[in-house]
Design a protein around this motif. Structure first.
Motif, short mmCIF file in Angstrom:
data_model
loop_
_atom_site.label_atom_id
_atom_site.label_comp_id
_atom_site.label_asym_id
_atom_site.label_seq_id
_atom_site.Cartn_x
_atom_site.Cartn_y
_atom_site.Cartn_z
N ALA A 272 0.85 -1.18 0.00
CA ALA A 272 0.00 0.00 0.00
C ALA A 272 0.89 1.23 0.00
O ALA A 272 1.98 1.22 0.58
CB ALA A 272 -0.91 0.00 1.22
N GLY A 273 0.44 2.29 -0.65
CA GLY A 273 1.21 3.52 -0.70
C GLY A 273 0.31 4.72 -0.84
O GLY A 273 -0.88 4.59 -1.16
N ALA A 274 0.87 5.86 -0.56
CA ALA A 274 0.09 7.10 -0.68
C ALA A 274 1.05 8.27 -0.85
O ALA A 274 2.11 8.31 -0.25
CB ALA A 274 -0.77 7.32 0.55
N ALA A 275 0.65 9.22 -1.68
CA ALA A 275 1.38 10.46 -1.86
C ALA A 275 0.53 11.59 -1.29
O ALA A 275 -0.71 11.50 -1.28
CB ALA A 275 1.67 10.71 -3.34
N ASN A 276 1.17 12.63 -0.81
CA ASN A 276 0.41 13.78 -0.32
C ASN A 276 -0.57 14.25 -1.39
O ASN A 276 -0.23 14.34 -2.56
CB ASN A 276 1.35 14.94 0.04
CG ASN A 276 2.13 14.64 1.30
OD1 ASN A 276 1.78 13.74 2.06
ND2 ASN A 276 3.18 15.40 1.53
N ALA A 277 -1.77 14.52 -0.98
CA ALA A 277 -2.85 15.01 -1.84
C ALA A 277 -3.28 14.01 -2.90
O ALA A 277 -4.03 14.35 -3.80
CB ALA A 277 -2.47 16.34 -2.49
N GLY A 278 -2.80 12.77 -2.82
CA GLY A 278 -3.20 11.74 -3.80
C GLY A 278 -3.97 10.63 -3.12
O GLY A 278 -4.08 10.57 -1.90
#
Length: 149
Positions: free
Chosen positions: A120-126
């Motif tokens: 799992a991953g996440a970018a700021n504002a994404g």
């Protein structure tokens, strides 16, 4: 020229089975891409030329095994996150079905697979994303079902 008969991504399904009898299958929510890889294990052997032993040998290959890998990626969906985490936590393989639905036929593989990895991953504002990889555990049985009018 005859055009190829192709399918859209929604007709390429990866479905996870439940614990019911008979097994019920459903596609976890969130995949935006999915792929399967069919693998054939091979042993190599040099095959000599009996008439000219100094000639460079050609390689002969013998099939030793078959396996399937499924990779999927997409968004981290609340509707399916428990399905993926439960499959990862399981010491046993899970029931899986892959379907390719063409206009005139559907090709299906059914069998057991281990959920090898969950990323799992996440970018700021994404949006948060999820990638999974599964490996076959034994035979994946292929069937072809013609569409009946």
């Amino acid at each position: 020229m005859t055009k190829a008969t192709t399918i859209k991504g929604g007709k390429f399904r990866v479905l996870i089975g439940d614990d019911a009898t008979p097994i019920g299958y459903s596609a976890p929510c969130g995949f935006t891409q999915r792929s399967i890889t069919l693998n054939k294990g091979l042993n190599e052997v040099n095959v000599p030329d009996c008439d000219d032993p100094d000639k460079v040998d050609w390689l002969g290959r013998d099939a030793t095994s078959l396996s399937m890998t499924i990779a999927g990626e997409g968004v981290l969906a609340a509707e399916s996150v428990e399905t993926w985490l439960d499959a990862f936590d399981s010491i046993d393989s899970i029931p899986v079905k892959v379907e390719w639905e063409f206009p005139a036929k559907t090709i299906t593989w059914t069998g057991a697979m281990h959920l090898e990895s969950v990323e799992a991953g996440a970018a700021n504002a994404g949006r948060a994303t999820l990638n999974v990889s599964m490996q076959s555990d034994g035979e994946m049985v292929r069937t072809v079902t013609p569409v009946t009018p």
